[in-house]
Design a protein around this motif. Structure first.
Motif, PDB file in Angstrom:
ATOM      1  N   GLN A 134     -11.662  10.863  19.316  1.00  0.00           N
ATOM      2  CA  GLN A 134     -13.094  11.130  19.439  1.00  0.00           C
ATOM      3  C   GLN A 134     -13.883  10.279  18.459  1.00  0.00           C
ATOM      4  OE1 GLN A 134     -14.392  13.033  21.782  1.00  0.00           O
ATOM      5  NE2 GLN A 134     -12.341  13.429  22.579  1.00  0.00           N
ATOM      6  N   LYS A 135     -15.197  10.227  18.658  1.00  0.00           N
ATOM      7  CA  LYS A 135     -16.048   9.333  17.872  1.00  0.00           C
ATOM      8  C   LYS A 135     -15.965   9.612  16.374  1.00  0.00           C
ATOM      9  CE  LYS A 135     -20.183   8.242  19.346  1.00  0.00           C
ATOM     10  NZ  LYS A 135     -21.648   8.308  19.629  1.00  0.00           N
ATOM     11  N   LYS A 136     -16.018  10.873  15.970  1.00  0.00           N
ATOM     12  CA  LYS A 136     -15.991  11.163  14.535  1.00  0.00           C
ATOM     13  C   LYS A 136     -14.700  10.665  13.911  1.00  0.00           C
ATOM     14  CE  LYS A 136     -16.578  14.808  11.098  1.00  0.00           C
ATOM     15  NZ  LYS A 136     -15.432  14.339  10.286  1.00  0.00           N
ATOM     16  N   LEU A 137     -13.562  10.920  14.581  1.00  0.00           N
ATOM     17  CA  LEU A 137     -12.289  10.447  14.063  1.00  0.00           C
ATOM     18  C   LEU A 137     -12.281   8.920  14.003  1.00  0.00           C
ATOM     19  CD1 LEU A 137      -9.369  10.892  13.157  1.00  0.00           C
ATOM     20  CD2 LEU A 137      -8.713  10.955  15.572  1.00  0.00           C
ATOM     21  N   SER A 138     -12.829   8.300  15.034  1.00  0.00           N
ATOM     22  CA  SER A 138     -12.874   6.841  15.089  1.00  0.00           C
ATOM     23  C   SER A 138     -13.648   6.287  13.896  1.00  0.00           C
ATOM     24  CB  SER A 138     -13.526   6.390  16.402  1.00  0.00           C
ATOM     25  OG  SER A 138     -13.618   4.994  16.484  1.00  0.00           O
ATOM     26  N   ARG A 139     -14.775   6.904  13.571  1.00  0.00           N
ATOM     27  CA  ARG A 139     -15.575   6.443  12.438  1.00  0.00           C
ATOM     28  C   ARG A 139     -14.867   6.691  11.115  1.00  0.00           C
ATOM     29  NH1 ARG A 139     -22.074   7.318  13.257  1.00  0.00           N
ATOM     30  NH2 ARG A 139     -22.274   6.031  15.126  1.00  0.00           N
ATOM     31  N   ASP A 140     -14.236   7.860  10.981  1.00  0.00           N
ATOM     32  CA  ASP A 140     -13.505   8.154   9.753  1.00  0.00           C
ATOM     33  C   ASP A 140     -12.396   7.133   9.530  1.00  0.00           C
ATOM     34  OD1 ASP A 140     -15.097  10.332   9.354  1.00  0.00           O
ATOM     35  OD2 ASP A 140     -13.642  11.807  10.089  1.00  0.00           O
ATOM     36  N   VAL A 141     -11.667   6.830  10.594  1.00  0.00           N
ATOM     37  CA  VAL A 141     -10.571   5.864  10.490  1.00  0.00           C
ATOM     38  C   VAL A 141     -11.109   4.485  10.135  1.00  0.00           C
ATOM     39  CG1 VAL A 141      -8.807   4.620  11.812  1.00  0.00           C
ATOM     40  CG2 VAL A 141      -8.973   7.105  11.994  1.00  0.00           C
ATOM     41  N   ALA A 142     -12.254   4.109  10.736  1.00  0.00           N
ATOM     42  CA  ALA A 142     -12.835   2.792  10.462  1.00  0.00           C
ATOM     43  C   ALA A 142     -13.234   2.665   8.999  1.00  0.00           C
ATOM     44  CB  ALA A 142     -14.046   2.558  11.363  1.00  0.00           C
ATOM     45  N   VAL A 143     -13.839   3.712   8.448  1.00  0.00           N
ATOM     46  CA  VAL A 143     -14.266   3.687   7.051  1.00  0.00           C
ATOM     47  C   VAL A 143     -13.065   3.614   6.117  1.00  0.00           C
ATOM     48  CG1 VAL A 143     -15.377   5.009   5.216  1.00  0.00           C
ATOM     49  CG2 VAL A 143     -16.448   4.870   7.455  1.00  0.00           C
ATOM     50  N   GLU A 144     -12.083   4.486   6.350  1.00  0.00           N
ATOM     51  CA  GLU A 144     -10.907   4.491   5.491  1.00  0.00           C
ATOM     52  C   GLU A 144     -10.089   3.218   5.673  1.00  0.00           C
ATOM     53  OE1 GLU A 144     -10.275   6.671   3.110  1.00  0.00           O
ATOM     54  OE2 GLU A 144     -12.198   7.551   3.648  1.00  0.00           O
ATOM     55  N   GLY A 145     -10.100   2.691   6.906  1.00  0.00           N
ATOM     56  CA  GLY A 145      -9.392   1.442   7.159  1.00  0.00           C
ATOM     57  C   GLY A 145     -10.000   0.292   6.391  1.00  0.00           C
ATOM     58  N   LYS A 193     -11.570   0.540   3.552  1.00  0.00           N
ATOM     59  CA  LYS A 193     -11.205   0.730   2.148  1.00  0.00           C
ATOM     60  C   LYS A 193      -9.776   0.267   1.889  1.00  0.00           C
ATOM     61  CE  LYS A 193     -14.227   4.740   1.369  1.00  0.00           C
ATOM     62  NZ  LYS A 193     -14.257   6.196   1.076  1.00  0.00           N
ATOM     63  N   ALA A 194      -8.882   0.618   2.815  1.00  0.00           N
ATOM     64  CA  ALA A 194      -7.482   0.227   2.652  1.00  0.00           C
ATOM     65  C   ALA A 194      -7.329  -1.293   2.750  1.00  0.00           C
ATOM     66  CB  ALA A 194      -6.613   0.913   3.706  1.00  0.00           C
ATOM     67  N   MET A 195      -8.090  -1.923   3.642  1.00  0.00           N
ATOM     68  CA  MET A 195      -8.043  -3.371   3.771  1.00  0.00           C
ATOM     69  C   MET A 195      -8.545  -4.036   2.495  1.00  0.00           C
ATOM     70  SD  MET A 195      -7.121  -5.821   5.818  1.00  0.00           S
ATOM     71  CE  MET A 195      -7.195  -5.263   7.522  1.00  0.00           C
ATOM     72  N   GLN A 196      -9.556  -3.445   1.878  1.00  0.00           N
ATOM     73  CA  GLN A 196     -10.066  -3.962   0.609  1.00  0.00           C
ATOM     74  C   GLN A 196      -8.975  -3.914  -0.457  1.00  0.00           C
ATOM     75  OE1 GLN A 196     -12.947  -5.328  -0.103  1.00  0.00           O
ATOM     76  NE2 GLN A 196     -12.562  -5.566  -2.294  1.00  0.00           N
ATOM     77  N   GLU A 197      -8.234  -2.813  -0.466  1.00  0.00           N
ATOM     78  CA  GLU A 197      -7.134  -2.674  -1.416  1.00  0.00           C
ATOM     79  C   GLU A 197      -6.055  -3.720  -1.150  1.00  0.00           C
ATOM     80  OE1 GLU A 197      -4.905  -0.934  -4.548  1.00  0.00           O
ATOM     81  OE2 GLU A 197      -6.971  -0.529  -3.908  1.00  0.00           O
ATOM     82  N   LEU A 214       0.831  -1.201   0.000  1.00  0.00           N
ATOM     83  CA  LEU A 214       0.000   0.000   0.000  1.00  0.00           C
ATOM     84  C   LEU A 214       0.870   1.257   0.000  1.00  0.00           C
ATOM     85  CD1 LEU A 214      -2.725  -0.976   2.641  1.00  0.00           C
ATOM     86  CD2 LEU A 214      -2.837  -1.232   0.154  1.00  0.00           C
ATOM     87  N   ASP A 215       0.272   2.381  -0.430  1.00  0.00           N
ATOM     88  CA  ASP A 215       1.023   3.624  -0.357  1.00  0.00           C
ATOM     89  C   ASP A 215       1.062   4.128   1.087  1.00  0.00           C
ATOM     90  OD1 ASP A 215      -1.346   5.125   0.235  1.00  0.00           O
ATOM     91  OD2 ASP A 215      -1.803   5.268  -1.895  1.00  0.00           O
ATOM     92  N   LYS A 216       1.807   5.190   1.330  1.00  0.00           N
ATOM     93  CA  LYS A 216       2.045   5.640   2.706  1.00  0.00           C
ATOM     94  C   LYS A 216       0.759   6.087   3.397  1.00  0.00           C
ATOM     95  CE  LYS A 216       6.905   6.937   2.245  1.00  0.00           C
ATOM     96  NZ  LYS A 216       7.900   8.027   2.376  1.00  0.00           N
ATOM     97  N   ASP A 217      -0.127   6.746   2.665  1.00  0.00           N
ATOM     98  CA  ASP A 217      -1.380   7.206   3.270  1.00  0.00           C
ATOM     99  C   ASP A 217      -2.252   6.023   3.681  1.00  0.00           C
ATOM    100  OD1 ASP A 217      -0.658   9.832   2.976  1.00  0.00           O
ATOM    101  OD2 ASP A 217      -1.761  10.119   1.099  1.00  0.00           O
ATOM    102  N   GLN A 218      -2.373   5.031   2.799  1.00  0.00           N
ATOM    103  CA  GLN A 218      -3.168   3.848   3.119  1.00  0.00           C
ATOM    104  C   GLN A 218      -2.535   3.057   4.254  1.00  0.00           C
ATOM    105  OE1 GLN A 218      -3.026   2.263  -0.914  1.00  0.00           O
ATOM    106  NE2 GLN A 218      -5.255   2.475  -1.092  1.00  0.00           N
ATOM    107  N   GLN A 219      -1.213   2.975   4.252  1.00  0.00           N
ATOM    108  CA  GLN A 219      -0.497   2.273   5.317  1.00  0.00           C
ATOM    109  C   GLN A 219      -0.753   2.936   6.661  1.00  0.00           C
ATOM    110  OE1 GLN A 219       3.749   2.040   4.704  1.00  0.00           O
ATOM    111  NE2 GLN A 219       4.120   1.593   6.873  1.00  0.00           N
ATOM    112  N   SER A 220      -0.765   4.269   6.664  1.00  0.00           N
ATOM    113  CA  SER A 220      -1.017   5.007   7.898  1.00  0.00           C
ATOM    114  C   SER A 220      -2.421   4.733   8.426  1.00  0.00           C
ATOM    115  CB  SER A 220      -0.832   6.505   7.661  1.00  0.00           C
ATOM    116  OG  SER A 220      -1.167   7.248   8.823  1.00  0.00           O
ATOM    117  N   ILE A 221      -3.399   4.702   7.508  1.00  0.00           N
ATOM    118  CA  ILE A 221      -4.781   4.429   7.899  1.00  0.00           C
ATOM    119  C   ILE A 221      -4.910   3.025   8.472  1.00  0.00           C
ATOM    120  CG2 ILE A 221      -7.071   3.950   6.955  1.00  0.00           C
ATOM    121  CD1 ILE A 221      -6.690   6.855   7.475  1.00  0.00           C
TER     122      ILE A 221
END
Length: 212
Positions: free
Chosen positions: A183-194, A196-200, A159-166
């Motif tokens: 916080q909750k919003k950050l937690s949800r954002d990370v979960a969603v992007e995570g 996507k990155a796992m799918q990749e 993965l690229d660096k951004d996806q690896q970080s997520i």
């Protein structure tokens, strides 16, 4: 792992619907619960088994109405991170709800938690359950901790660096996330992007196996 064990789970699932589940043995129930635990850890999220351990039926009901989110607060490092968000896809929700509606009642649950033992109490041996089924399927004991290490190593290579970080934030959380209080919003954002990155990282196999 999932395709290896799916036929047995499907058979137990069908038996649970016939004859009021009287043909389903204690051994069958134990296997079905181990299967659904392993499915959740592989398909939904492997960050903290306790997040799944303390998931209640009410949380699962809520997830069907709010886009599949479960914002869990009961886990070992909750004082540091506050939230661990699970993001269920529609197909994963369907699978776990199937367990809840057909397998779980046969265990005669004595608590509100989704995953219960054959005695109806809260299930706690999540790591052991996954280790048993992975060993039976591939000859190796893979625990959630080991899986996180595998994911981290693969993400560096693929993965690229951004996806690896997520992936890193979603799997175990970085010190940067901790400093932001998680916080909750950050937690949800990370979960969603995570997710996507796992799918990749993994590809379409997860969805294909869930479909099976």
């Amino acid at each position: 792992v999932i395709p290896h064990h799916s036929p047995k789970y499907q058979q137990i699932f069908k038996s649970a619907a016939a004859n009021e589940g009287k043909d389903v043995t204690i051994s069958d129930l134990a296997f079905a619960t181990r299967f659904i635990i392993t499915f959740l850890l592989l398909r939904v999220k492997c960050t903290r088994p306790m997040s799944l351990q303390f998931m209640t039926t009410e949380m699962l009901d809520s997830a069907t109405k709010n886009g599949g989110f479960v914002d869990q607060t009961k886990f070992k490092t909750s004082t540091q991170f506050q939230f661990d968000t699970l993001k269920f896809s529609d197909d994963a929700l369907e699978i776990v709800n199937g367990y809840r509606q057909r397998i779980r009642p046969l265990c005669k649950p004595k608590c509100e938690y989704v995953i219960v033992t054959t005695n109806g109490t809260q299930y706690t041996a999540f790591c052991n359950a996954m280790s048993i089924l992975t060993h039976e399927a591939i000859g190796k004991h893979i625990t959630p901790t080991r899986l996180r290490a595998i994911v981290e190593s693969e993400s560096v290579e693929r993965l690229d660096k951004d996806q690896q970080s997520i992936i890193s934030q979603d799997q175990k959380h970085s010190s940067y996330v901790a400093r932001r209080c998680y916080q909750k919003k950050l937690s949800r954002d990370v979960a969603v992007e995570g997710a996507k990155a796992m799918q990749e990282l993994v590809g379409e196999n997860r969805e294909i196996h869930t479909g099976e």
